[in-house]
Design a protein around this motif. Structure first.
Motif, mmCIF file in Angstrom:
data_model
loop_
_atom_site.group_PDB
_atom_site.id
_atom_site.type_symbol
_atom_site.label_atom_id
_atom_site.label_comp_id
_atom_site.label_asym_id
_atom_site.label_seq_id
_atom_site.Cartn_x
_atom_site.Cartn_y
_atom_site.Cartn_z
ATOM 1 N N PRO B 93 0.977 -1.395 -0.172
ATOM 2 C CA PRO B 93 -0.073 -0.069 -0.152
ATOM 3 C C PRO B 93 0.871 1.290 0.019
ATOM 4 O O PRO B 93 0.402 2.147 -0.785
ATOM 5 C CB PRO B 93 -0.736 -0.090 1.263
ATOM 6 N N ALA B 96 2.189 1.910 -3.160
ATOM 7 C CA ALA B 96 1.366 2.412 -4.209
ATOM 8 C C ALA B 96 0.874 3.706 -3.912
ATOM 9 O O ALA B 96 0.835 4.467 -4.976
ATOM 10 C CB ALA B 96 -0.018 1.415 -4.078
ATOM 11 N N ILE B 97 0.726 4.139 -2.868
ATOM 12 C CA ILE B 97 0.436 5.717 -2.451
ATOM 13 C C ILE B 97 1.489 6.402 -2.926
ATOM 14 O O ILE B 97 1.378 7.484 -3.529
ATOM 15 C CB ILE B 97 0.165 5.743 -1.016
ATOM 16 N N LEU B 99 3.680 6.129 -5.418
ATOM 17 C CA LEU B 99 3.794 6.167 -6.841
ATOM 18 C C LEU B 99 2.584 7.184 -7.220
ATOM 19 O O LEU B 99 2.913 8.041 -8.020
ATOM 20 C CB LEU B 99 3.539 4.901 -7.499
ATOM 21 N N VAL B 100 1.497 7.000 -6.692
ATOM 22 C CA VAL B 100 0.254 7.765 -7.083
ATOM 23 C C VAL B 100 0.495 9.315 -6.727
ATOM 24 O O VAL B 100 0.248 10.113 -7.651
ATOM 25 C CB VAL B 100 -0.876 7.282 -6.403
ATOM 26 N N GLU B 101 1.130 9.362 -5.525
ATOM 27 C CA GLU B 101 1.588 10.870 -5.083
ATOM 28 C C GLU B 101 2.504 11.528 -6.093
ATOM 29 O O GLU B 101 2.629 12.615 -6.526
ATOM 30 C CB GLU B 101 1.893 11.019 -3.689
ATOM 31 N N LEU B 104 2.841 8.890 -10.785
ATOM 32 C CA LEU B 104 2.926 7.636 -11.761
ATOM 33 C C LEU B 104 2.105 6.900 -11.428
ATOM 34 O O LEU B 104 2.150 5.703 -10.752
ATOM 35 C CB LEU B 104 4.555 7.189 -11.374
ATOM 36 N N THR B 105 1.023 6.720 -12.467
ATOM 37 C CA THR B 105 -0.277 5.813 -12.380
ATOM 38 C C THR B 105 0.214 4.634 -12.972
ATOM 39 O O THR B 105 -0.535 3.548 -13.031
ATOM 40 C CB THR B 105 -1.463 6.554 -12.471
ATOM 41 N N LEU B 106 1.193 4.706 -13.814
ATOM 42 C CA LEU B 106 1.711 3.397 -14.880
ATOM 43 C C LEU B 106 0.448 3.020 -15.721
ATOM 44 O O LEU B 106 0.264 2.027 -15.257
ATOM 45 C CB LEU B 106 2.294 2.323 -13.879
#
Lengths: 299, 140
Positions: B93, B96-97, B99-101, B104-106
């Protein structure tokens, strides 16, 4: 004894007040125990009230001796700060306003002043005036310390409750094997959406959920910021390998989203939680078949 | 000999081939040199043998930066050119958080909860492919 008193007359009025408070602490504590502030808080036994009063008097004496009668940060106050906060909280719980508490604090002053006047009745007027002023200032500082402690205690309570509310307000519900849902209720701000994201992702890991449903039925308004938070959560869930559905989009909210020009095309949306659950079950390969034995007529 | 051999392997990421799937398990920090070596290894292995999928297991990774995000999408783009699917599995988690911040949502990347799920995901496609392979095998 008279010599000592003569010597004291030469000293600083604050120090003299300190010495006076130490000498008369029992008497003062006894008188304070009858004052409204202590009487109403220490209802169980009068001795407790006297003890509490004595502690406060000693703290005052320590502050006065150190000569910092105007300083609310004086070391002597640290001992009683917690006790004062507790006392004030007890009064506040009983329904007293800050102004009332302050008034009750002020009521502690006259008994001490009377004692001081009695004791220094022989002294020159100038000296008497200085000592009374020092005592008044000291009592004023005590009042400030108490109110400060009360405010800080109140602030801490609010902070603690806010944290609790954050945790309570974001339950993660397991709807089916591999399907979790978070019903969001209330306004979504940055701090809350962060908590929502974290709890949802943790639940995804714990429950091995392949589908997560974010239900925004209880969110009153959706603006671009809320939409951004939702998209972030969806993206994070996707990165972890879970599919995220946003459900509970009311017509008004759908209209707002379109008006604001927010692109939610990357997010799977459904009108109601039931629709989202139906979709999720379908994705999981589960089919809901009406029971023929059931008497309820299908719509 | 062993002493000389261990130093180049420090931080080396092994690429395991399990049938038609490559399994890469990342653990701890990913350094630039290791990442480049890894991309090269995956590319060569995928080209040499008939690989239909690459599973990158991130369950041992606790800290990511934008570099890691770029490496992941680069590997995905590269394997797609080599006709293989990349699935990122077991992302934590916090990762993932982050990367989103970082923004980079890939988007081009497939994801799965764990390696088992990732293999199942690839298996569904592998099951579709052999028919073509068998048809090709039967035709001569």
């Amino acid at each position: 004894m008279p010599e000592q008193q003569v010597a004291e007359h030469e000293t600083d009025p604050a120090e003299e007040v300190g010495a006076f408070l130490r000498r008369r602490r029992e008497q003062i504590a006894q008188r304070w125990a009858d004052a409204a502030l202590f009487r109403t808080v220490y209802t169980v036994s009068r001795d407790d009230a006297v003890d509490a009063g004595r502690t406060v008097v000693e703290a005052l004496a320590a502050v006065a001796v150190s000569g910092r009668v105007q300083d609310a940060e004086a070391d002597g106050f640290t001992v009683v700060r917690e006790q004062l906060a507790r006392t004030a909280q007890a009064r506040a719980r009983a329904g007293a306003t800050i102004a009332q508490i302050s008034e009750e604090m002020d009521a502690l002053r006259p008994p001490v002043t009377d004692l001081l006047l009695d004791e220094l009745s022989e002294s020159p007027a100038e000296h008497l005036r200085e000592c009374t002023t020092a005592l008044t200032v000291l009592m004023g500082t005590l009042r400030l310390v108490m109110l400060e402690a009360t405010t800080i205690a109140g602030q801490e309570l609010i902070n603690r409750q806010r944290l609790e509310l954050l945790e309570i307000a974001t339950p993660v519900i397991k709807l089916w094997e591999g399907i979790v849902a978070v019903p969001l209720i209330g306004t979504l701000d940055s701090a809350r959406s962060q908590v929502v994201m974290e709890t949802l992702l943790d639940a995804v890991v714990e429950q091995h959920a392949r589908i997560a449903i974010l239900d925004i039925t209880g969110v009153p308004t959706v603006d671009s910021l809320v939409a951004q938070h939702l998209m972030k959560t969806v993206a994070a869930a996707r990165l972890m390998g879970a599919e995220c559905i946003v459900s509970g989009i009311r017509p008004a909210i759908a209209q707002t989203i379109v008006h604001l020009g927010i692109d939610l095309s990357s997010v799977l949306t459904r009108a109601s939680l039931a629709d989202a659950l139906a979709y999720a079950l379908q994705q999981q390969g589960a089919h809901i078949v009406p029971n023929p034995a059931s008497t309820v007529e299908p719509r | 000999m062993t002493g000389a051999a261990t130093s180049p392997f420090e931080g080396h990421v092994p690429v395991l081939r399990l049938g038609g799937v490559l399994l890469v398990t990342l653990q701890g920090d990913l350094y630039d040199s290791t990442a480049e070596q890894l991309q090269q290894d995956i590319g060569e292995t995928a080209a040499d043998s008939a690989v239909t999928g690459v599973v990158i297991d991130l369950s041992g990774v606790e800290i990511v930066d934008s570099f890691m995000g770029r490496v992941l999408s680069d590997v995905a783009a590269m394997t797609r050119l080599l006709a293989a699917q990349t699935v990122v599995a077991g992302m934590r988690p916090a990762v993932a958080i982050t990367l989103v911040e970082l923004g980079l949502t890939l988007p081009g990347l497939r994801t799965a909860l764990n390696t088992e799920e990732a293999l199942r995901l690839l298996g569904a496609e592998v099951a579709a492919l052999p028919r073509a392979g068998r048809a090709r095998g039967e035709s001569p």
